[in-house]
Design a protein around this motif. Structure first.
Motif, PDB file in Angstrom:
ATOM      1  N   LEU A   1     -10.264   1.216  -1.349  1.00  0.00           N
ATOM      2  CA  LEU A   1      -8.941   1.765  -1.091  1.00  0.00           C
ATOM      3  C   LEU A   1      -7.951   1.523  -1.923  1.00  0.00           C
ATOM      4  O   LEU A   1      -7.006   1.889  -2.288  1.00  0.00           O
ATOM      5  N   LEU A   2      -8.190   0.121  -2.473  1.00  0.00           N
ATOM      6  CA  LEU A   2      -7.324  -0.641  -3.317  1.00  0.00           C
ATOM      7  C   LEU A   2      -7.495  -0.096  -4.764  1.00  0.00           C
ATOM      8  O   LEU A   2      -8.207   0.278  -5.518  1.00  0.00           O
TER       9      LEU A   2
ATOM     10  N   GLN B   1      -2.913   5.204   0.781  1.00  0.00           N
ATOM     11  CA  GLN B   1      -3.645   4.055   1.208  1.00  0.00           C
ATOM     12  C   GLN B   1      -3.737   3.691   2.833  1.00  0.00           C
ATOM     13  O   GLN B   1      -4.546   3.200   3.284  1.00  0.00           O
TER      14      GLN B   1
ATOM     15  N   LEU C   1       0.947  -1.158   0.095  1.00  0.00           N
ATOM     16  CA  LEU C   1      -0.132  -0.101  -0.032  1.00  0.00           C
ATOM     17  C   LEU C   1       0.873   1.286  -0.092  1.00  0.00           C
ATOM     18  O   LEU C   1       1.805   1.255   0.716  1.00  0.00           O
TER      19      LEU C   1
END
Length: 146
Positions: A124-125, A53, A49
């Protein structure tokens, strides 16, 4: 040796054997994974991340921790009401039935909140990260080890 001494010796030896068994088990056997731990391992260690993120994930996790705690307390309260109803009715009466329904509703609320949490994390990915996350979700839901 008297029968009483033999009995005391057997009890002491059984106790020491139990303690040794616990020690060996805790020392040499891996602890069971908590449900959802593998999913969080994927998020924090496998998906690389970025800083944005990670910051958003921390906010999502903080909010869910508070919500989960409240829902777990509601489940405990529902279980206490069920115990009280069982103690009062000593059978499957209307109070027990109502308490079971309340307990199931609390469990369902926690499950729904957990799914909302999972979907919020997924949002959020990046598209290249979602297949790994989705596979971890499926594994968490189907793996008998949690």
């Amino acid at each position: 040796m008297t029968a009483t001494r033999r009995l005391v010796l057997c009890v002491v030896l059984a106790f020491l054997a139990a303690i040794a068994g616990v020690f060996v088990g805790r020392t040499f056997l891996p602890p069971p994974k908590l449900p959802g731990a593998a999913l969080h391992d994927v998020l924090h260690h496998e998906l690389a991340l970025d800083a944005d993120q990670q910051a958003r994930l921390a906010q999502i996790e903080d909010r869910f921790a508070v919500q989960r705690r409240a829902l777990e307390l509601e489940m405990r309260a529902a279980n206490a009401r069920l115990a009280d109803a069982i103690e009062t009715e000593h059978g499957n009466g209307p109070k027990v039935t109502a308490a079971v329904d309340q307990s199931h509703a609390a469990m369902g609320d926690l499950q729904k909140a957990t799914l909302a949490h999972i979907f919020a994390m997924r949002q959020l990915l990046r598209p290249d990260q979602t297949p790994v996350f989705d596979a971890a979700v499926v594994k968490a839901l189907t793996d008998s080890q949690g």
